[in-house]
Motif scaffolding. Structure first.
Motif, short mmCIF file in Angstrom:
data_model
loop_
_atom_site.label_atom_id
_atom_site.label_comp_id
_atom_site.label_asym_id
_atom_site.label_seq_id
_atom_site.Cartn_x
_atom_site.Cartn_y
_atom_site.Cartn_z
N GLN A 1 -10.24 9.01 -5.52
CA GLN A 1 -9.85 8.28 -4.32
C GLN A 1 -10.37 9.02 -3.09
OE1 GLN A 1 -5.59 7.70 -4.60
NE2 GLN A 1 -5.75 6.50 -6.48
N LYS A 2 -11.17 8.31 -2.28
CA LYS A 2 -11.85 8.92 -1.14
C LYS A 2 -10.90 9.20 0.03
CE LYS A 2 -16.18 6.61 -2.31
NZ LYS A 2 -17.18 5.60 -1.86
N ASN A 3 -9.85 8.39 0.16
CA ASN A 3 -8.89 8.59 1.23
C ASN A 3 -7.54 8.04 0.79
OD1 ASN A 3 -8.72 5.67 2.01
ND2 ASN A 3 -10.86 6.00 2.58
N GLU A 4 -6.54 8.11 1.66
CA GLU A 4 -5.18 7.75 1.24
C GLU A 4 -5.01 6.28 0.90
OE1 GLU A 4 -2.08 8.10 4.14
OE2 GLU A 4 -3.42 7.73 5.81
N TRP A 5 -5.93 5.42 1.35
CA TRP A 5 -5.81 3.99 1.07
C TRP A 5 -6.86 3.51 0.07
CZ3 TRP A 5 -1.24 3.34 2.49
CH2 TRP A 5 -0.75 3.83 3.68
N ASP A 6 -7.65 4.42 -0.46
CA ASP A 6 -8.65 4.06 -1.46
C ASP A 6 -8.00 4.17 -2.83
OD1 ASP A 6 -11.14 3.47 -2.62
OD2 ASP A 6 -11.65 5.61 -2.79
N LEU B 1 0.80 -1.22 0.00
CA LEU B 1 0.00 0.00 0.00
C LEU B 1 0.84 1.28 0.00
CD1 LEU B 1 -2.82 -1.09 2.49
CD2 LEU B 1 -3.04 -0.81 0.01
N PRO B 2 1.90 1.40 0.82
CA PRO B 2 2.67 2.64 0.80
C PRO B 2 3.30 2.94 -0.56
CG PRO B 2 3.15 1.41 2.79
CD PRO B 2 2.35 0.50 1.90
N VAL B 3 3.61 1.90 -1.34
CA VAL B 3 4.15 2.11 -2.68
C VAL B 3 3.03 2.52 -3.63
CG1 VAL B 3 5.18 0.97 -4.68
CG2 VAL B 3 6.11 0.57 -2.40
N MET B 4 1.92 1.79 -3.61
CA MET B 4 0.82 2.09 -4.54
C MET B 4 0.21 3.46 -4.27
SD MET B 4 -1.05 -1.57 -5.29
CE MET B 4 -1.72 -1.79 -3.63
N PRO C 1 -5.15 -3.88 6.14
CA PRO C 1 -4.11 -4.90 5.95
C PRO C 1 -3.56 -4.86 4.53
CG PRO C 1 -6.28 -5.90 5.93
CD PRO C 1 -6.48 -4.47 6.33
N ASP C 2 -2.33 -5.32 4.39
CA ASP C 2 -1.64 -5.23 3.11
C ASP C 2 -1.44 -6.62 2.50
OD1 ASP C 2 -0.33 -3.95 1.01
OD2 ASP C 2 0.92 -2.75 2.32
N VAL C 3 -0.74 -6.65 1.38
CA VAL C 3 -0.50 -7.90 0.65
C VAL C 3 0.11 -8.98 1.55
CG1 VAL C 3 0.91 -8.94 -1.18
CG2 VAL C 3 -0.26 -6.78 -1.59
N PHE C 4 1.17 -8.64 2.25
CA PHE C 4 1.89 -9.65 3.03
C PHE C 4 1.21 -9.95 4.36
CE2 PHE C 4 4.92 -7.80 0.08
CZ PHE C 4 5.39 -8.94 -0.55
#
Length: 395
Positions: A369-374, A259-262, A302-305
């Protein structure tokens, strides 16, 4: 009346008590991850997901069939020699029943012979090199992580034609991924042509020369022109994009990442790719709990890993529960063909090579994108049955 020889009495008592003692012994699991080094973030996510998975599956008791479950975490620093040493230590000194690891494909490959030597089960998570369930495989190896070929088959379904170039890291993961991608493009119909492969050192920060070589190789080739970037750790997509590949009608094709990369890819709205897991895609009770609980505890989804660690925990829990012990032969018999629930839905270990068969996801980077993780929208879930994963271990 038969009299017992005094020296036999302690032996008989010990034999009678053995089942009860075995029942009361802790079940031990080793989790090996590269907690320091280039893959530190991946390892941290894996450990978090693994522990949350066991918490969820045991209802917080950390018990299986009435036996306490003990997790021993070890840091191999993504170094093959250390990974091999730590796994031997886990099997030999710590007497673990089963082991899980590790972050680096190179370290994971080094660990495979150790599992064979000690005749103990090793679940590979999250290393992806095809050799793990291919020519380096042995019967004690199972993998919950996706393989490079599963990644490649999913990606090939998104862009099966055109002129391709690859930018990858110059080590086992990168070269394995490109090899798999080339084979996957052939499997997808053979309409794509690979015109260039560029491998850069893992620690590369200046991609000017690499990108220029790629542009020169692609610029006069038939459309569409695709640059696929396969990279672990800090991702070079923004740096390559700054060099304006669109001048040559070159489209960037990223594999999914953490997520931090994407989050840094917002300027690439509409770009499509494939990914192992994105928190908003799977719709099931287990993933709902993981997303809600992880967000509550860590203020991020949660992220990929994280999902991969959870899947490994589910495999461990299911295997130990069904086998009824940590005996390796019972575990192998139980795990071959075993189905288990994960945040992605149901997975199963293929009997032939012990690779977890699982779906993948085709995504598009969101414009709004609605928020930083959307970050991503789902184009479609790619069922495992649509990806013809070859068997390569010559069992």
């Amino acid at each position: 009346m038969t009299k017992l020889i005094p020296t036999l009495i302690p032996l008989l008592i010990a034999a009678a008590l053995a089942p009860a003692l075995a029942q009361g012994q802790d079940l031990k699991v080793a989790l090996i991850a590269g907690k320091t080094g280039a893959l530190e973030t991946y390892a941290k996510e894996t450990e978090t997901g693994f522990m949350m998975g066991l918490e969820y599956l045991t209802g917080g008791k950390m018990e299986i069939n009435g036996r306490k479950l003990k997790v021993i975490v070890k840091d191999d620093q993504s170094k093959p020699d250390l990974g091999r040493t730590l796994l031997a230590e886990a099997y030999g000194d710590d007497k673990v029943d089963i082991a899980v690891g590790t972050s680096s494909s190179g370290s994971a490959i080094a660990m495979l012979p150790v599992a064979l030597e000690y005749k103990k089960v090793l679940i590979i998570e999250p290393a992806v090199a095809d050799a793990i369930t291919g020519d380096k495989w042995n019967r004690y190896i199972f993998r919950t992580a996706r393989s490079s070929m599963q990644d490649a088959l999913a990606a090939a379904m998104v862009s099966p034609a055109g002129s391709y170039a690859f930018l990858a890291q110059d080590y086992a993961f990168g070269r394995d991924a490109v090899k798999a991608a080339k084979e996957a493009l052939i499997a997808a119909g053979g309409k794509a042509k690979v015109v260039h492969e560029e491998y850069a050192p893992v620690a590369t920060t200046d991609f000017t020369s690499s990108a220029q070589r790629i542009f020169d190789a692609l610029k006069d080739k038939p459309l569409p022109r695709v640059l696929s970037i396969v990279w672990a750790g800090p991702h070079p997509m923004n740096k390559v994009a700054d060099m304006k590949p669109e001048r040559y009608s070159i489209t960037l094709a990223p594999n999914g990442n953490i997520l931090p990369v994407m989050k840094t890819w917002k300027s690439f709205a509409g770009t499509q790719g494939t990914i192992y897991y994105y928190y908003a895609f799977p719709k099931n009770k287990m993933n709902d709990w993981l997303v809600a609980e992880h967000t509550r505890r860590f203020k991020t989804p949660p992220d990929v890993f994280t999902a991969g660690g959870f899947a490994a925990a589910s495999a461990v829990h299911t295997a130990l529960s069904k086998a009824g012990s940590g005996d390796s032969e019972k575990l192998i018999k139980t795990m071959e063909g075993m189905e288990f629930e994960t945040p992605k839905g149901k997975m199963s270990f293929r009997k032939e090579d012990h690779q977890a068969i699982q779906p993948m996801y085709h995504f598009r980077i969101k414009k709004e994108q609605k928020n930083e993780w959307d970050l991503l929208e789902l184009v479609r879930e790619i069922p495992a049955g649509e990806m013809p994963l070859p068997i390569r271990n010559k069992r």
